[in-house]
Scaffold this motif. Structure first.
Motif, PDB file in Angstrom:
ATOM      1  N   THR A   1       0.845  -1.190   0.000  1.00 21.21           N
ATOM      2  CA  THR A   1       0.000   0.000   0.000  1.00 21.21           C
ATOM      3  C   THR A   1       0.888   1.250   0.000  1.00 21.21           C
ATOM      4  O   THR A   1       2.120   1.165   0.148  1.00 21.21           O
ATOM      5  N   GLU A   2       0.254   2.411  -0.117  1.00 23.16           N
ATOM      6  CA  GLU A   2       1.030   3.669  -0.142  1.00 23.16           C
ATOM      7  C   GLU A   2       1.803   3.867   1.158  1.00 23.16           C
ATOM      8  O   GLU A   2       2.982   4.242   1.150  1.00 23.16           O
ATOM      9  N   LEU A   3       1.127   3.615   2.307  1.00 23.46           N
ATOM     10  CA  LEU A   3       1.800   3.770   3.598  1.00 23.46           C
ATOM     11  C   LEU A   3       2.919   2.741   3.750  1.00 23.46           C
ATOM     12  O   LEU A   3       4.001   3.057   4.262  1.00 23.46           O
ATOM     13  N   GLY A   4       2.668   1.510   3.288  1.00 24.67           N
ATOM     14  CA  GLY A   4       3.699   0.484   3.379  1.00 24.67           C
ATOM     15  C   GLY A   4       4.917   0.827   2.533  1.00 24.67           C
ATOM     16  O   GLY A   4       6.068   0.646   2.973  1.00 24.67           O
ATOM     17  N   GLN A   5       4.679   1.336   1.334  1.00 20.12           N
ATOM     18  CA  GLN A   5       5.799   1.745   0.478  1.00 20.12           C
ATOM     19  C   GLN A   5       6.566   2.905   1.107  1.00 20.12           C
ATOM     20  O   GLN A   5       7.793   2.999   0.972  1.00 20.12           O
ATOM     21  N   THR A   6       5.833   3.782   1.803  1.00 26.41           N
ATOM     22  CA  THR A   6       6.505   4.897   2.499  1.00 26.41           C
ATOM     23  C   THR A   6       7.380   4.370   3.624  1.00 26.41           C
ATOM     24  O   THR A   6       8.483   4.886   3.858  1.00 26.41           O
TER      25      THR A   6
ATOM     26  N   ILE B   1      13.493  10.411   1.611  1.00 23.84           N
ATOM     27  CA  ILE B   1      12.034  10.450   1.757  1.00 23.84           C
ATOM     28  C   ILE B   1      11.608  11.688   2.533  1.00 23.84           C
ATOM     29  O   ILE B   1      10.528  12.238   2.302  1.00 23.84           O
ATOM     30  N   THR B   2      12.467  12.180   3.426  1.00 27.58           N
ATOM     31  CA  THR B   2      12.160  13.420   4.140  1.00 27.58           C
ATOM     32  C   THR B   2      12.167  14.603   3.176  1.00 27.58           C
ATOM     33  O   THR B   2      11.323  15.508   3.262  1.00 27.58           O
ATOM     34  N   SER B   3      13.121  14.593   2.246  1.00 31.75           N
ATOM     35  CA  SER B   3      13.205  15.685   1.266  1.00 31.75           C
ATOM     36  C   SER B   3      12.006  15.697   0.320  1.00 31.75           C
ATOM     37  O   SER B   3      11.728  16.707  -0.331  1.00 31.75           O
TER      38      SER B   3
END
Length: 295
Positions: free
Chosen positions: A155-160, A171-173
């Motif tokens: 999912t999107e959250l899992g990929q994040t 990913i912070t940038s």
């Protein structure tokens, strides 16, 4: 090894495998060394045991245990991300606090579940033999959790979460709130660990404040053994390897404890020594394979 000894090792491998999936999430996905699991496993057991003895449905008690584990993991994540405490120290602090919290929840060092219905009674009620009910029940739960974890990580959250563990600065940038990702990720990990603890308590008929000692070592050993023997080329394969690694770890422990050479035999007090040797062998095996392959 007798059939009953094998079933016992299989049963432990599957129920602790749920814990191993939680350890895999923090250790491999988030790159977050989390010792909270030594406290969240007995936390899940304590919440489930107290709930059942107060008349709560055993299945509902599993959800309550997962909720408590999620909150414990979130506490570690908040200490790390909001208060800027090193992740290892943050998890040690939460684990230390959970020892006292677990005693508060149980009103003492342990709670007995003898004579009360558990989730295993429903499996026996379906006609499954008592000695086979635990492996079947724990296997079904472990597979459901593993499949759900694979689905979640796509999912999107899992990929994040995957991106956060892989490259936090990148990913912070991209404008992602990595603090929330870490808090939710560590919380989810400990929810799985607490679920494992709740099932273990219902299986052994008691919750004890010391039942979580060495959980992180067993979890890491299972992850490493699984990855070494089965590989981790894809996400589903890596998660399956973690679960199978837990079973192999428990079977190996059972084989070692049943070994007799003359007058010498291992005892349960040698468990930590066996675990350490097993992890060293698992870690060095890939290097030995490469060396022999070159020859």
């Amino acid at each position: 090894m007798t059939l009953f000894a094998f079933l016992g090792a299989l049963e432990q491998g599957l129920v602790y495998g749920i814990m191993v999936l939680g350890v895999y999430l923090t250790f491999r996905i988030l790159d977050f060394p989390d010792l909270t699991v030594d406290g969240s496993l007995p936390l899940g057991a304590a919440v489930s045991a107290v709930a059942i003895t107060n008349g709560v449905n055993p299945y509902l008690s599993l959800l309550l245990a997962m909720g408590a584990g999620f909150l414990a993991g979130m506490a570690t994540g908040i200490l790390n991300t909001k208060l800027k405490i090193l992740h290892l120290l943050a998890s040690i602090l939460t684990m230390t606090a959970l020892y006292s919290i677990n005693i508060r929840i149980m009103g003492g060092p342990n709670v007995s579940l003898l004579g009360v219905d558990t989730v295993l009674d429903s499996a026996i009620g379906l006609g499954i033999p008592g000695y086979f009910a635990s492996p079947v029940m724990f296997g079904a739960v472990a597979i459901v959790v593993a499949v759900a974890l694979v689905w979640f990580l796509y999912t999107e959250l899992g990929q994040t979460m995957l991106a956060t563990g892989d490259n936090l600065q990148m990913i912070t940038s991209q404008g992602v709130d990595t603090d929330k990702v870490i808090i939710y990720g560590v919380g989810l990990s400990n929810a799985m660990v607490a679920l494992s603890g709740a099932l273990i308590a219902q299986n052994q008929g008691a919750a004890d404040v010391n039942m979580g000692v060495g959980t992180i070592v067993a979890g890491l050993a299972s992850v490493i053994v699984g990855e070494t023997l089965l590989g981790c080329n894809s996400l589903p394969r890596a998660i399956a390897a973690a679960l199978i690694g837990s079973v192999l770890y428990r079977v190996t422990i059972a084989l070692a404890l049943g070994l007799h050479i003359g007058d010498f035999s291992f005892t349960p007090s040698d468990l930590n020594l066996i675990t350490a040797v097993l992890v060293v062998v698992a870690l060095t095996m890939p290097k030995l394979k490469k060396r022999f392959a070159r020859c």
